[in-house]
Design an enzyme around this catalytic site. Sequence first.
Site, short mmCIF file in Angstrom:
data_model
loop_
_atom_site.label_atom_id
_atom_site.label_comp_id
_atom_site.label_asym_id
_atom_site.label_seq_id
_atom_site.Cartn_x
_atom_site.Cartn_y
_atom_site.Cartn_z
N ARG A 215 1.30 7.04 7.45
CA ARG A 215 1.38 6.97 6.17
C ARG A 215 0.78 8.28 5.55
NH1 ARG A 215 2.09 1.76 4.14
NH2 ARG A 215 1.27 0.12 5.13
N ASP B 212 15.15 -0.56 0.21
CA ASP B 212 15.95 -0.77 1.15
C ASP B 212 17.02 -1.71 1.08
OD1 ASP B 212 16.83 -0.38 3.90
OD2 ASP B 212 15.05 -1.44 4.84
N LYS C 159 17.40 3.83 0.01
CA LYS C 159 18.36 3.67 1.48
C LYS C 159 19.50 3.03 0.82
CE LYS C 159 15.36 3.91 5.04
NZ LYS C 159 14.67 2.95 6.30
N PHE D 127 14.77 4.74 10.27
CA PHE D 127 13.42 4.29 10.10
C PHE D 127 12.64 5.59 10.01
CE2 PHE D 127 9.23 2.64 10.76
CZ PHE D 127 9.15 1.67 10.01
N LYS E 215 0.88 -1.20 0.00
CA LYS E 215 -0.14 0.24 -0.02
C LYS E 215 0.69 1.43 0.07
CE LYS E 215 -1.85 -1.98 3.70
NZ LYS E 215 -2.60 -2.38 4.90
N GLY E 216 2.12 1.04 0.47
CA GLY E 216 2.72 2.42 0.54
C GLY E 216 3.12 3.33 -0.49
P1 IMP Z 1 13.41 -4.04 0.77
O1 IMP Z 1 13.78 -3.06 -0.08
O2 IMP Z 1 13.06 -5.55 0.32
O3 IMP Z 1 14.16 -3.95 2.19
O4 IMP Z 1 11.93 -3.68 1.45
C1 IMP Z 1 11.53 -2.13 1.49
C2 IMP Z 1 10.21 -2.27 2.41
O5 IMP Z 1 10.62 -2.04 3.84
C3 IMP Z 1 9.47 -1.23 2.00
O6 IMP Z 1 8.74 -1.42 1.07
C4 IMP Z 1 8.86 -0.64 3.24
O7 IMP Z 1 7.61 -1.29 3.42
C5 IMP Z 1 9.76 -1.17 4.49
N1 IMP Z 1 10.59 -0.11 4.87
C6 IMP Z 1 12.08 0.29 4.57
N2 IMP Z 1 12.62 1.32 5.18
C7 IMP Z 1 11.41 2.04 5.63
C8 IMP Z 1 11.17 3.07 6.47
O8 IMP Z 1 12.36 3.99 6.61
N3 IMP Z 1 10.03 3.46 7.23
C9 IMP Z 1 8.79 2.69 6.73
N4 IMP Z 1 9.19 1.20 5.91
C10 IMP Z 1 10.26 1.06 5.64
MG MG Z 2 5.70 -1.18 5.22
#
Ligand code: IMP
Ligand code: MG
Length: 195
Positions: A176, A114, A142, A163, A54-55
């Site tokens: 959100r 991330d 990130k 975070f 949803k983000g």
């Molecule tokens: P990754 O890139 O597979 O580690 O997934 C990233 C997911 O982690 C994103 O879709 C977010 O849901 C969550 N995420 C990563 N960093 C943050 C943050 O700083 N705040 C809130 N959610 C985060």
């Molecule tokens: Mg999330």
Amino acid sequence: MVSWYPPEAYGELAADVQEVLITADDLQQRVRELGAAVSQDYAGRNPLLVGVLKGVVFFMADLLRTITIPVEVDFMAVASYTAESRNKGLVRLVKDLETPISERHVLFVEDVVDTGLSLGYLLRTLRARGPASLEVCTLFNKPKHRLIDIPLKYTGIDLPDCFAVGYGLDYRERYRNLPFVGLLKPEAMRTYSNA
Ligand code: IMP
Ligand code: MG
């Protein structure tokens, strides 16, 4: 440009925020620049913008409105199996795209990259369907946390190693809807549960 309420207008949500990292105006300005670049690069290609619920809906909605060429949008939804499988980037598709993407120019739109693990998995899934092109546009990046190399065609803003919440980013589904991005007070990260 949309003028948003000041941060303090967000009452109990704002009270949990320790520091504003990116203002609503700065976010909107950067989104507008990304939209201009997408409009230029994808002219004549009728791109399909794909997002994972949803983000991303906040960024997606604003980005779409700054794109000035014909464009389509579709969404997927995923669920992680367990914490362990999440660490490997294994996700389960709970809602697939409605649009066939074979021969389409697909732009995968993300709120934040991330580790990149889940994004890597989803890109492999989409690539197997034979799109004409498949690129990534992320608003937040990130880079310090990246575990796999993912080429990002468009990056909005690098986030520090922390975070963050707001503009789609949640802590246990909360925050959100803040139009800016901020850091939570430590006590707020302990207080709330999903309930
Ligand atoms: P990754 O890139 O597979 O580690 O997934 C990233 C997911 O982690 C994103 O879709 C977010 O849901 C969550 N995420 C990563 N960093 C943050 C943050 O700083 N705040 C809130 N959610 C985060
Ligand atoms: Mg999330």
